[in-house]
Design a protein around this motif. Structure first.
Motif, PDB file in Angstrom:
ATOM      1  N   LYS B 142      -4.364   1.382  -2.621  1.00 40.60           N
ATOM      2  CA  LYS B 142      -3.242   1.045  -1.708  1.00 40.60           C
ATOM      3  C   LYS B 142      -2.368   2.374  -1.778  1.00 40.60           C
ATOM      4  O   LYS B 142      -1.296   2.386  -2.249  1.00 40.60           O
ATOM      5  N   PRO B 143      -2.984   3.680  -0.842  1.00 49.49           N
ATOM      6  CA  PRO B 143      -2.168   4.799  -1.008  1.00 49.49           C
ATOM      7  C   PRO B 143      -0.969   4.788  -0.080  1.00 49.49           C
ATOM      8  O   PRO B 143      -1.074   4.268   0.890  1.00 49.49           O
ATOM      9  N   ALA B 144       0.138   5.755  -0.731  1.00 52.57           N
ATOM     10  CA  ALA B 144       1.153   6.032   0.180  1.00 52.57           C
ATOM     11  C   ALA B 144       0.700   7.358   0.485  1.00 52.57           C
ATOM     12  O   ALA B 144       0.701   8.282  -0.393  1.00 52.57           O
ATOM     13  N   GLU B 171      -4.244   8.463   6.585  1.00 55.65           N
ATOM     14  CA  GLU B 171      -4.325   7.162   6.707  1.00 55.65           C
ATOM     15  C   GLU B 171      -5.542   6.815   7.348  1.00 55.65           C
ATOM     16  O   GLU B 171      -6.488   5.735   6.817  1.00 55.65           O
ATOM     17  N   PRO B 181      -4.222   2.206   3.383  1.00 52.76           N
ATOM     18  CA  PRO B 181      -2.921   2.992   3.333  1.00 52.76           C
ATOM     19  C   PRO B 181      -1.867   2.031   3.519  1.00 52.76           C
ATOM     20  O   PRO B 181      -1.958   1.174   4.766  1.00 52.76           O
ATOM     21  N   LEU B 182      -0.717   2.284   3.304  1.00 52.60           N
ATOM     22  CA  LEU B 182       0.513   1.620   3.454  1.00 52.60           C
ATOM     23  C   LEU B 182       1.567   2.511   4.550  1.00 52.60           C
ATOM     24  O   LEU B 182       1.603   3.544   4.349  1.00 52.60           O
ATOM     25  N   TRP B 184       5.053   3.507   5.177  1.00 54.54           N
ATOM     26  CA  TRP B 184       6.397   3.782   4.113  1.00 54.54           C
ATOM     27  C   TRP B 184       7.164   4.823   4.945  1.00 54.54           C
ATOM     28  O   TRP B 184       6.745   5.441   5.726  1.00 54.54           O
ATOM     29  N   LYS B 187       6.961   9.647   3.998  1.00 54.92           N
ATOM     30  CA  LYS B 187       5.836  10.487   4.105  1.00 54.92           C
ATOM     31  C   LYS B 187       5.807  11.896   4.422  1.00 54.92           C
ATOM     32  O   LYS B 187       5.136  12.846   4.066  1.00 54.92           O
ATOM     33  N   ALA B 214       7.740   4.433  -2.352  1.00 61.87           N
ATOM     34  CA  ALA B 214       6.411   4.278  -2.515  1.00 61.87           C
ATOM     35  C   ALA B 214       5.971   2.756  -3.245  1.00 61.87           C
ATOM     36  O   ALA B 214       5.136   1.995  -2.859  1.00 61.87           O
ATOM     37  N   ARG B 217       7.047  -0.621  -1.545  1.00 69.23           N
ATOM     38  CA  ARG B 217       6.188  -1.004  -0.507  1.00 69.23           C
ATOM     39  C   ARG B 217       4.717  -1.566  -1.091  1.00 69.23           C
ATOM     40  O   ARG B 217       3.826  -1.762  -0.166  1.00 69.23           O
ATOM     41  N   ALA B 219       2.711   0.535  -2.929  1.00 73.51           N
ATOM     42  CA  ALA B 219       1.590   1.451  -3.286  1.00 73.51           C
ATOM     43  C   ALA B 219       1.016   1.627  -4.418  1.00 73.51           C
ATOM     44  O   ALA B 219       1.709   1.157  -5.527  1.00 73.51           O
ATOM     45  N   ASN B 220      -0.110   1.492  -4.844  1.00 69.93           N
ATOM     46  CA  ASN B 220      -0.817   2.014  -6.168  1.00 69.93           C
ATOM     47  C   ASN B 220      -1.056   3.354  -6.448  1.00 69.93           C
ATOM     48  O   ASN B 220      -1.368   3.656  -7.707  1.00 69.93           O
TER      49      ASN B 220
END
Lengths: 203, 289
Positions: B142-144, B171, B181-182, B184, B187, B214, B217, B219-220
Protein backbone atom coordinates in the motif's frame (compact mmCIF):
# COMPACT_ATOMS: atom_id res chain seq x y z
CA UNK A 1 9.96 43.23 10.45
CA UNK A 2 6.87 44.97 9.15
CA UNK A 3 5.78 46.45 5.89
CA UNK A 4 3.81 49.63 5.79
CA UNK A 5 1.26 50.31 3.10
CA UNK A 6 1.44 53.97 3.95
CA UNK A 7 4.94 54.57 2.72
CA UNK A 8 4.49 53.94 -1.00
CA UNK A 9 6.21 56.37 -3.28
CA UNK A 10 6.61 55.51 -6.94
CA UNK A 11 9.81 57.54 -7.21
CA UNK A 12 11.65 55.84 -4.37
CA UNK A 13 10.38 52.32 -4.98
CA UNK A 14 11.01 52.20 -8.70
CA UNK A 15 14.76 51.52 -8.72
CA UNK A 16 14.49 48.38 -6.57
CA UNK A 17 11.37 47.16 -8.36
CA UNK A 18 12.95 47.57 -11.77
CA UNK A 19 16.14 45.75 -10.82
CA UNK A 20 14.26 42.81 -9.27
CA UNK A 21 11.87 42.56 -12.23
CA UNK A 22 14.68 42.70 -14.81
CA UNK A 23 16.88 40.15 -13.08
CA UNK A 24 14.18 37.68 -12.00
CA UNK A 25 12.08 37.99 -15.15
CA UNK A 26 8.96 38.26 -12.99
CA UNK A 27 6.27 40.93 -13.25
CA UNK A 28 5.78 41.83 -9.61
CA UNK A 29 3.31 44.55 -10.49
CA UNK A 30 0.66 42.00 -11.41
CA UNK A 31 0.47 40.76 -7.80
CA UNK A 32 -2.93 41.49 -6.25
CA UNK A 33 -2.09 39.97 -2.87
CA UNK A 34 -4.46 36.99 -3.06
CA UNK A 35 -2.01 35.03 -0.86
CA UNK A 36 -2.34 31.71 -2.67
CA UNK A 37 1.47 31.61 -2.55
CA UNK A 38 1.41 32.17 1.21
CA UNK A 39 -1.07 29.32 1.71
CA UNK A 40 1.18 26.90 -0.17
CA UNK A 41 4.58 28.03 1.11
CA UNK A 42 6.13 25.24 3.26
CA UNK A 43 8.51 27.63 5.04
CA UNK A 44 6.33 30.74 5.39
CA UNK A 45 5.29 29.94 8.97
CA UNK A 46 8.87 29.64 10.13
CA UNK A 47 10.16 32.61 8.17
CA UNK A 48 7.82 35.29 9.47
CA UNK A 49 7.53 36.46 5.87
CA UNK A 50 5.42 34.84 3.16
CA UNK A 51 6.00 35.27 -0.58
CA UNK A 52 3.19 37.86 -0.93
CA UNK A 53 4.81 39.98 1.82
CA UNK A 54 8.15 39.77 0.04
CA UNK A 55 6.59 40.95 -3.21
CA UNK A 56 4.97 43.80 -1.32
CA UNK A 57 8.31 44.85 0.23
CA UNK A 58 9.82 45.11 -3.23
CA UNK A 59 6.82 47.04 -4.55
CA UNK A 60 7.15 49.50 -1.68
CA UNK A 61 10.87 49.90 -2.26
CA UNK A 62 11.79 48.50 1.17
CA UNK A 63 15.21 47.39 0.08
CA UNK A 64 16.64 46.64 3.53
CA UNK A 65 13.75 44.36 4.42
CA UNK A 66 13.71 42.70 1.00
CA UNK A 67 17.41 41.80 1.13
CA UNK A 68 17.47 40.88 4.78
CA UNK A 69 14.78 38.39 5.81
CA UNK A 70 14.48 34.71 6.64
CA UNK A 71 12.30 33.77 3.69
CA UNK A 72 14.92 34.36 1.02
CA UNK A 73 17.25 31.98 2.87
CA UNK A 74 14.67 29.43 4.05
CA UNK A 75 13.10 29.15 0.57
CA UNK A 76 13.59 25.59 -0.69
CA UNK A 77 12.82 26.42 -4.33
CA UNK A 78 9.89 23.98 -4.25
CA UNK A 79 8.09 26.29 -6.73
CA UNK A 80 4.68 25.86 -5.05
CA UNK A 81 4.13 29.63 -4.84
CA UNK A 82 4.77 30.24 -8.52
CA UNK A 83 2.82 27.21 -9.70
CA UNK A 84 -0.27 28.41 -7.83
CA UNK A 85 0.05 32.13 -8.61
CA UNK A 86 -2.92 33.21 -10.78
CA UNK A 87 -0.73 35.93 -12.26
CA UNK A 88 2.21 33.68 -13.04
CA UNK A 89 4.70 35.30 -10.69
CA UNK A 90 7.43 32.86 -9.66
CA UNK A 91 8.41 34.12 -6.22
CA UNK A 92 11.15 31.51 -5.93
CA UNK A 93 12.89 33.25 -8.84
CA UNK A 94 12.51 36.55 -6.99
CA UNK A 95 14.13 34.91 -3.94
CA UNK A 96 17.05 33.77 -6.08
CA UNK A 97 17.54 37.31 -7.36
CA UNK A 98 17.29 38.82 -3.87
CA UNK A 99 19.84 36.34 -2.53
CA UNK A 100 22.27 37.35 -5.25
CA UNK A 101 21.60 41.06 -4.60
CA UNK A 102 22.09 40.58 -0.85
CA UNK A 103 25.45 38.97 -1.54
CA UNK A 104 26.47 41.81 -3.87
CA UNK A 105 25.48 44.34 -1.19
CA UNK A 106 27.65 42.42 1.35
CA UNK A 107 24.68 41.77 3.62
CA UNK A 108 25.32 38.91 6.03
CA UNK A 109 22.91 36.06 5.07
CA UNK A 110 20.22 35.44 7.70
CA UNK A 111 21.15 31.75 7.62
CA UNK A 112 24.88 31.69 6.76
CA UNK A 113 24.90 27.89 6.40
CA UNK A 114 22.40 28.01 3.54
CA UNK A 115 24.62 30.48 1.71
CA UNK A 116 27.71 28.33 2.40
CA UNK A 117 25.91 25.22 1.21
CA UNK A 118 25.02 26.60 -2.20
CA UNK A 119 28.30 28.41 -2.84
CA UNK A 120 30.29 25.29 -1.83
CA UNK A 121 28.20 23.12 -4.12
CA UNK A 122 28.86 25.40 -7.08
CA UNK A 123 32.53 25.62 -6.17
CA UNK A 124 32.78 21.82 -6.16
CA UNK A 125 31.39 21.75 -9.72
CA UNK A 126 34.05 24.25 -10.80
CA UNK A 127 36.74 21.88 -9.51
CA UNK A 128 35.78 18.57 -11.13
CA UNK A 129 32.73 19.25 -13.28
CA UNK A 130 30.73 16.91 -11.07
CA UNK A 131 29.69 17.08 -7.47
CA UNK A 132 31.51 14.66 -5.20
CA UNK A 133 29.73 14.37 -1.87
CA UNK A 134 32.86 14.09 0.31
CA UNK A 135 34.67 16.99 -1.35
CA UNK A 136 31.53 19.10 -1.30
CA UNK A 137 30.90 18.47 2.40
CA UNK A 138 34.51 19.36 3.19
CA UNK A 139 34.20 22.66 1.28
CA UNK A 140 30.93 23.36 3.08
CA UNK A 141 32.41 22.83 6.55
CA UNK A 142 35.47 24.94 5.71
CA UNK A 143 33.11 27.72 4.66
CA UNK A 144 31.10 27.33 7.89
CA UNK A 145 34.31 27.41 9.91
CA UNK A 146 35.44 30.61 8.18
CA UNK A 147 32.12 32.25 8.96
CA UNK A 148 31.35 30.97 12.44
CA UNK A 149 34.46 29.34 13.88
CA UNK A 150 34.65 25.97 15.54
CA UNK A 151 31.27 26.18 17.27
CA UNK A 152 29.59 26.51 13.86
CA UNK A 153 31.00 23.21 12.65
CA UNK A 154 31.01 21.16 15.86
CA UNK A 155 27.34 20.16 15.80
CA UNK A 156 27.49 19.65 12.05
CA UNK A 157 30.42 17.31 12.23
CA UNK A 158 28.58 15.26 14.82
CA UNK A 159 25.43 14.88 12.72
CA UNK A 160 27.29 14.57 9.42
CA UNK A 161 29.55 11.84 10.73
CA UNK A 162 26.49 9.98 12.01
CA UNK A 163 25.02 10.13 8.50
CA UNK A 164 28.42 9.24 7.06
CA UNK A 165 28.63 6.13 9.23
CA UNK A 166 25.24 4.86 8.10
CA UNK A 167 26.11 5.70 4.49
CA UNK A 168 29.24 3.59 4.84
CA UNK A 169 27.26 0.76 6.36
CA UNK A 170 24.69 0.85 3.58
CA UNK A 171 27.38 1.10 0.90
CA UNK A 172 26.07 4.48 -0.19
CA UNK A 173 29.30 6.38 0.37
CA UNK A 174 31.31 7.02 -2.77
CA UNK A 175 35.08 7.43 -2.56
CA UNK A 176 36.14 7.49 -6.18
CA UNK A 177 36.50 11.03 -7.50
CA UNK A 178 34.02 11.50 -10.33
CA UNK A 179 35.22 14.07 -12.82
CA UNK A 180 34.43 15.56 -16.22
CA UNK A 181 37.19 15.39 -18.81
CA UNK A 182 35.99 18.48 -20.63
CA UNK A 183 37.43 20.62 -17.87
CA UNK A 184 38.38 23.49 -20.19
CA UNK A 185 34.74 23.89 -21.22
CA UNK A 186 33.56 23.94 -17.61
CA UNK A 187 36.28 26.47 -16.83
CA UNK A 188 35.27 28.74 -19.68
CA UNK A 189 31.60 28.62 -18.62
CA UNK A 190 32.61 29.61 -15.09
CA UNK A 191 34.83 32.38 -16.47
CA UNK A 192 31.99 33.66 -18.61
CA UNK A 193 29.71 33.67 -15.55
CA UNK A 194 32.32 35.65 -13.60
CA UNK A 195 32.71 38.15 -16.46
CA UNK A 196 28.96 38.59 -16.60
CA UNK A 197 28.76 39.25 -12.89
CA UNK A 198 31.62 41.70 -13.39
CA UNK A 199 31.43 44.40 -10.79
CA UNK A 200 28.51 42.63 -9.17
CA UNK A 201 30.87 40.33 -7.28
CA UNK A 202 31.50 36.65 -6.62
CA UNK A 203 28.79 33.98 -6.36
CA UNK B 1 15.89 0.33 -28.45
CA UNK B 2 18.43 2.85 -27.21
CA UNK B 3 17.61 5.85 -25.04
CA UNK B 4 20.19 8.45 -24.06
CA UNK B 5 20.72 8.52 -20.31
CA UNK B 6 21.87 11.25 -17.95
CA UNK B 7 22.46 9.71 -14.49
CA UNK B 8 23.62 12.88 -12.71
CA UNK B 9 25.98 12.91 -9.74
CA UNK B 10 23.77 11.12 -7.23
CA UNK B 11 23.12 8.05 -9.41
CA UNK B 12 26.88 7.67 -9.67
CA UNK B 13 27.34 7.97 -5.91
CA UNK B 14 24.90 7.72 -2.98
CA UNK B 15 22.06 6.44 -5.19
CA UNK B 16 24.07 4.07 -7.37
CA UNK B 17 21.42 1.44 -6.55
CA UNK B 18 18.86 3.49 -8.50
CA UNK B 19 21.12 3.49 -11.57
CA UNK B 20 21.52 -0.28 -11.33
CA UNK B 21 17.76 -0.80 -10.85
CA UNK B 22 16.79 1.47 -13.76
CA UNK B 23 19.17 -0.34 -16.12
CA UNK B 24 17.94 -3.79 -15.00
CA UNK B 25 14.24 -3.02 -15.25
CA UNK B 26 14.41 -1.21 -18.59
CA UNK B 27 16.92 -3.73 -19.91
CA UNK B 28 14.43 -6.50 -19.22
CA UNK B 29 11.95 -4.89 -21.65
CA UNK B 30 14.55 -4.25 -24.31
CA UNK B 31 15.54 -0.64 -23.53
CA UNK B 32 19.24 0.07 -23.44
CA UNK B 33 20.18 3.14 -21.41
CA UNK B 34 23.11 4.75 -23.17
CA UNK B 35 24.89 7.04 -20.72
CA UNK B 36 25.97 10.24 -22.48
CA UNK B 37 29.72 10.65 -22.45
CA UNK B 38 31.60 13.01 -20.17
CA UNK B 39 28.55 14.73 -18.72
CA UNK B 40 28.85 17.33 -15.97
CA UNK B 41 26.76 18.27 -12.94
CA UNK B 42 23.56 20.12 -13.91
CA UNK B 43 24.13 22.70 -11.16
CA UNK B 44 21.02 21.57 -9.29
CA UNK B 45 19.22 24.11 -7.11
CA UNK B 46 22.50 25.61 -5.92
CA UNK B 47 23.48 27.07 -9.29
CA UNK B 48 20.14 28.80 -9.71
CA UNK B 49 20.45 30.23 -6.22
CA UNK B 50 23.88 31.67 -6.93
CA UNK B 51 24.29 32.46 -10.62
CA UNK B 52 21.62 32.79 -13.34
CA UNK B 53 24.06 32.16 -16.20
CA UNK B 54 25.58 28.98 -14.75
CA UNK B 55 22.09 27.69 -13.95
CA UNK B 56 21.43 27.52 -17.71
CA UNK B 57 24.96 26.97 -19.03
CA UNK B 58 25.94 23.89 -16.97
CA UNK B 59 22.93 21.89 -18.14
CA UNK B 60 23.46 23.26 -21.67
CA UNK B 61 26.78 21.44 -22.03
CA UNK B 62 24.98 18.15 -21.33
CA UNK B 63 22.26 19.05 -23.82
CA UNK B 64 24.93 19.58 -26.52
CA UNK B 65 26.44 16.18 -25.77
CA UNK B 66 22.98 14.59 -25.80
CA UNK B 67 22.04 16.20 -29.13
CA UNK B 68 25.28 14.89 -30.66
CA UNK B 69 24.30 11.29 -29.89
CA UNK B 70 21.64 11.50 -32.58
CA UNK B 71 19.22 9.71 -30.25
CA UNK B 72 15.72 11.12 -30.01
CA UNK B 73 15.10 10.87 -26.28
CA UNK B 74 17.12 11.29 -23.06
CA UNK B 75 15.93 9.93 -19.73
CA UNK B 76 16.87 11.75 -16.51
CA UNK B 77 15.78 9.90 -13.33
CA UNK B 78 16.78 12.57 -10.77
CA UNK B 79 14.03 15.19 -10.47
CA UNK B 80 16.48 18.01 -9.88
CA UNK B 81 18.63 17.13 -12.93
CA UNK B 82 15.47 16.62 -15.00
CA UNK B 83 14.11 20.01 -13.99
CA UNK B 84 17.35 21.94 -14.58
CA UNK B 85 17.95 20.30 -17.96
CA UNK B 86 14.42 20.92 -19.18
CA UNK B 87 14.50 24.52 -17.97
CA UNK B 88 17.83 25.08 -19.73
CA UNK B 89 16.57 23.57 -23.00
CA UNK B 90 13.49 25.78 -22.91
CA UNK B 91 15.42 28.92 -21.99
CA UNK B 92 17.85 28.37 -24.87
CA UNK B 93 15.05 27.72 -27.36
CA UNK B 94 13.56 31.07 -26.44
CA UNK B 95 16.81 33.04 -26.38
CA UNK B 96 18.95 32.56 -29.52
CA UNK B 97 21.51 35.13 -28.33
CA UNK B 98 22.15 33.26 -25.09
CA UNK B 99 22.26 29.99 -27.02
CA UNK B 100 25.00 31.24 -29.38
CA UNK B 101 26.88 32.75 -26.47
CA UNK B 102 26.91 29.41 -24.64
CA UNK B 103 27.46 27.33 -27.79
CA UNK B 104 30.60 29.38 -28.50
CA UNK B 105 32.15 27.77 -25.40
CA UNK B 106 31.02 24.20 -26.17
CA UNK B 107 32.62 21.47 -28.25
CA UNK B 108 29.20 19.92 -28.86
CA UNK B 109 26.62 22.57 -29.59
CA UNK B 110 23.10 22.65 -28.27
CA UNK B 111 20.67 22.04 -31.10
CA UNK B 112 17.58 21.62 -28.96
CA UNK B 113 16.49 18.42 -30.71
CA UNK B 114 16.52 15.79 -28.02
CA UNK B 115 13.37 15.08 -26.02
CA UNK B 116 13.98 15.17 -22.26
CA UNK B 117 11.95 12.60 -20.31
CA UNK B 118 11.70 11.75 -16.66
CA UNK B 119 11.73 8.11 -15.62
CA UNK B 120 7.96 7.92 -15.12
CA UNK B 121 7.31 9.03 -18.69
CA UNK B 122 9.68 6.37 -20.00
CA UNK B 123 8.10 3.67 -17.83
CA UNK B 124 4.48 4.67 -18.48
CA UNK B 125 4.99 4.60 -22.25
CA UNK B 126 5.94 0.93 -21.76
CA UNK B 127 3.34 -0.09 -19.22
CA UNK B 128 2.23 -3.04 -21.32
CA UNK B 129 5.76 -4.45 -21.70
CA UNK B 130 6.30 -4.04 -17.97
CA UNK B 131 3.10 -5.82 -16.96
CA UNK B 132 3.72 -8.51 -19.57
CA UNK B 133 7.03 -9.22 -17.87
CA UNK B 134 5.63 -9.23 -14.34
CA UNK B 135 5.72 -12.59 -12.57
CA UNK B 136 4.53 -11.50 -9.12
CA UNK B 137 1.57 -9.38 -8.11
CA UNK B 138 2.49 -6.71 -5.56
CA UNK B 139 -0.46 -7.80 -3.40
CA UNK B 140 -0.61 -6.17 0.02
CA UNK B 141 1.67 -3.31 -0.91
CA UNK B 142 0.00 0.00 0.00
CA UNK B 143 2.35 2.71 -1.19
CA UNK B 144 2.06 6.43 -0.60
CA UNK B 145 3.42 7.60 -3.95
CA UNK B 146 5.65 10.57 -3.29
CA UNK B 147 6.45 12.93 -6.18
CA UNK B 148 8.13 15.79 -4.31
CA UNK B 149 8.65 19.18 -5.91
CA UNK B 150 10.62 19.13 -9.09
CA UNK B 151 8.87 16.48 -11.13
CA UNK B 152 5.77 18.61 -11.68
CA UNK B 153 6.67 22.18 -10.64
CA UNK B 154 9.08 24.37 -12.57
CA UNK B 155 10.46 27.90 -12.23
CA UNK B 156 8.88 28.75 -15.58
CA UNK B 157 5.85 27.50 -17.55
CA UNK B 158 6.40 23.94 -18.64
CA UNK B 159 3.87 21.65 -20.28
CA UNK B 160 3.90 18.40 -18.31
CA UNK B 161 2.28 15.04 -18.92
CA UNK B 162 0.77 14.56 -15.45
CA UNK B 163 -1.36 16.70 -13.14
CA UNK B 164 0.63 19.37 -11.31
CA UNK B 165 -1.28 19.17 -8.01
CA UNK B 166 -2.36 15.54 -8.14
CA UNK B 167 0.00 13.51 -10.31
CA UNK B 168 -1.05 9.88 -10.75
CA UNK B 169 1.56 8.26 -13.01
CA UNK B 170 3.18 6.22 -10.24
CA UNK B 171 -0.18 5.05 -8.89
CA UNK B 172 -1.18 3.87 -12.37
CA UNK B 173 1.99 1.88 -12.83
CA UNK B 174 1.88 0.26 -9.40
CA UNK B 175 -1.82 -0.59 -9.68
CA UNK B 176 -1.13 -2.47 -12.88
CA UNK B 177 1.41 -4.51 -10.89
CA UNK B 178 -1.17 -5.41 -8.25
CA UNK B 179 -0.30 -2.85 -5.56
CA UNK B 180 -2.94 -0.71 -3.83
CA UNK B 181 -1.63 2.87 -3.88
CA UNK B 182 -3.45 5.27 -1.55
CA UNK B 183 -4.80 8.76 -1.91
CA UNK B 184 -2.98 11.05 0.47
CA UNK B 185 -2.33 14.72 1.04
CA UNK B 186 1.41 15.24 0.80
CA UNK B 187 2.40 13.66 -2.50
CA UNK B 188 3.82 16.88 -3.96
CA UNK B 189 4.88 18.61 -0.73
CA UNK B 190 8.53 19.44 -0.20
CA UNK B 191 10.61 17.11 2.02
CA UNK B 192 13.35 19.68 2.58
CA UNK B 193 16.19 17.86 0.79
CA UNK B 194 19.27 20.11 1.07
CA UNK B 195 17.81 21.73 4.21
CA UNK B 196 18.57 18.47 6.07
CA UNK B 197 22.17 19.61 5.93
CA UNK B 198 21.86 23.39 6.24
CA UNK B 199 18.53 24.02 8.06
CA UNK B 200 17.88 20.70 9.78
CA UNK B 201 14.94 21.57 12.04
CA UNK B 202 13.01 22.90 9.05
CA UNK B 203 13.62 19.73 7.04
CA UNK B 204 12.69 17.43 9.94
CA UNK B 205 9.42 19.31 10.40
CA UNK B 206 8.50 18.97 6.72
CA UNK B 207 9.35 15.27 6.75
CA UNK B 208 7.31 14.70 9.91
CA UNK B 209 4.18 16.02 8.16
CA UNK B 210 4.78 13.74 5.19
CA UNK B 211 5.43 10.67 7.34
CA UNK B 212 2.46 11.29 9.66
CA UNK B 213 0.03 11.73 6.78
CA UNK B 214 1.22 8.61 4.96
CA UNK B 215 0.87 6.55 8.16
CA UNK B 216 -2.56 7.97 8.97
CA UNK B 217 -3.81 6.94 5.50
CA UNK B 218 -2.67 3.39 6.12
CA UNK B 219 0.34 3.34 3.82
CA UNK B 220 2.92 0.62 4.41
CA UNK B 221 5.65 2.25 2.32
CA UNK B 222 6.70 5.30 0.29
CA UNK B 223 7.56 5.07 -3.38
CA UNK B 224 9.47 7.80 -5.16
CA UNK B 225 11.45 8.54 -8.31
CA UNK B 226 13.71 11.28 -6.94
CA UNK B 227 17.06 10.23 -5.41
CA UNK B 228 17.18 13.41 -3.29
CA UNK B 229 13.75 12.71 -1.77
CA UNK B 230 14.59 9.03 -1.36
CA UNK B 231 17.82 9.68 0.51
CA UNK B 232 16.22 12.35 2.65
CA UNK B 233 13.13 10.40 3.76
CA UNK B 234 15.18 7.23 4.17
CA UNK B 235 18.33 8.47 5.94
CA UNK B 236 16.68 10.97 8.29
CA UNK B 237 13.54 9.00 9.12
CA UNK B 238 14.81 7.77 12.51
CA UNK B 239 15.62 11.34 13.52
CA UNK B 240 12.16 12.54 12.42
CA UNK B 241 10.45 9.76 14.35
CA UNK B 242 12.45 10.40 17.47
CA UNK B 243 11.88 14.15 17.42
CA UNK B 244 8.15 13.95 16.63
CA UNK B 245 7.32 10.79 18.56
CA UNK B 246 6.23 8.74 15.57
CA UNK B 247 6.17 5.04 16.44
CA UNK B 248 6.13 3.39 13.03
CA UNK B 249 8.61 3.61 10.20
CA UNK B 250 7.98 3.28 6.47
CA UNK B 251 10.42 1.90 3.91
CA UNK B 252 11.19 4.33 1.07
CA UNK B 253 11.40 2.50 -2.26
CA UNK B 254 12.43 3.69 -5.67
CA UNK B 255 9.74 2.89 -8.24
CA UNK B 256 12.32 0.76 -10.06
CA UNK B 257 12.91 -1.70 -7.23
CA UNK B 258 9.22 -2.48 -6.87
CA UNK B 259 8.89 -2.98 -10.62
CA UNK B 260 11.99 -5.17 -10.47
CA UNK B 261 10.59 -7.27 -7.63
CA UNK B 262 7.35 -7.81 -9.52
CA UNK B 263 9.40 -8.83 -12.56
CA UNK B 264 11.09 -11.48 -10.43
CA UNK B 265 14.37 -9.71 -9.69
CA UNK B 266 15.88 -10.38 -6.27
CA UNK B 267 17.36 -8.40 -3.40
CA UNK B 268 20.87 -8.59 -4.78
CA UNK B 269 20.03 -7.51 -8.31
CA UNK B 270 17.83 -4.66 -7.03
CA UNK B 271 20.21 -3.86 -4.12
CA UNK B 272 17.30 -3.52 -1.71
CA UNK B 273 19.71 -4.01 1.19
CA UNK B 274 21.10 -0.49 0.71
CA UNK B 275 18.30 1.36 2.47
CA UNK B 276 18.70 3.18 5.80
CA UNK B 277 15.16 2.40 6.97
CA UNK B 278 14.48 -1.33 6.75
CA UNK B 279 13.09 -2.09 3.31
CA UNK B 280 13.39 -5.88 3.33
CA UNK B 281 10.99 -6.73 6.19
CA UNK B 282 7.82 -5.61 4.39
CA UNK B 283 8.71 -7.40 1.16
CA UNK B 284 9.45 -10.60 3.09
CA UNK B 285 6.24 -10.29 5.06
CA UNK B 286 4.30 -9.98 1.79
CA UNK B 287 6.30 -12.90 0.39
CA UNK B 288 7.54 -10.79 -2.50
CA UNK B 289 11.19 -11.69 -1.94
Amino acid sequence: MSTSTLKYSAETSNALLKEVMDRSGQNLMSCYQCRRCAAGCPVGDESGVTPDRLVRMVLLGEKDNALNNLLIWKCLACYTCGTRCPNNIQTARINETLKQMAKEAHIEPNIPRVASFHSSFVKSISHFGRSNELEFMALYEIENYKKGGLTAVKEDIKSTSKLGRSMLKKKRMHFKLDRTKGKSEIKSLFKKAADKRGAKGQP
Amino acid sequence: MKIAYYPGCSLHASSKLYDIQAKSVLGKIGIELSEIEDWNCCGATSASKTDDFLAIALAARNLGIADATGLSEMMIPCSSCYSRTLVSQKALAGDPALRSEINAELAKKVEGKIKISNILEVLLARKKELTDNAVKKLTGLKPACYYGCLLTRFPSDMPITDSVENPVAMEGLLKSMGAEPLDWGYKTDCCGASASVNDADMALKLMSKILKDALARGANCFVTTCPMCQLNLDAYQDEVREKYGIAKSLPVYFITELLGVSMGMGVEQMQIDRHFTDALGLLRELKLI
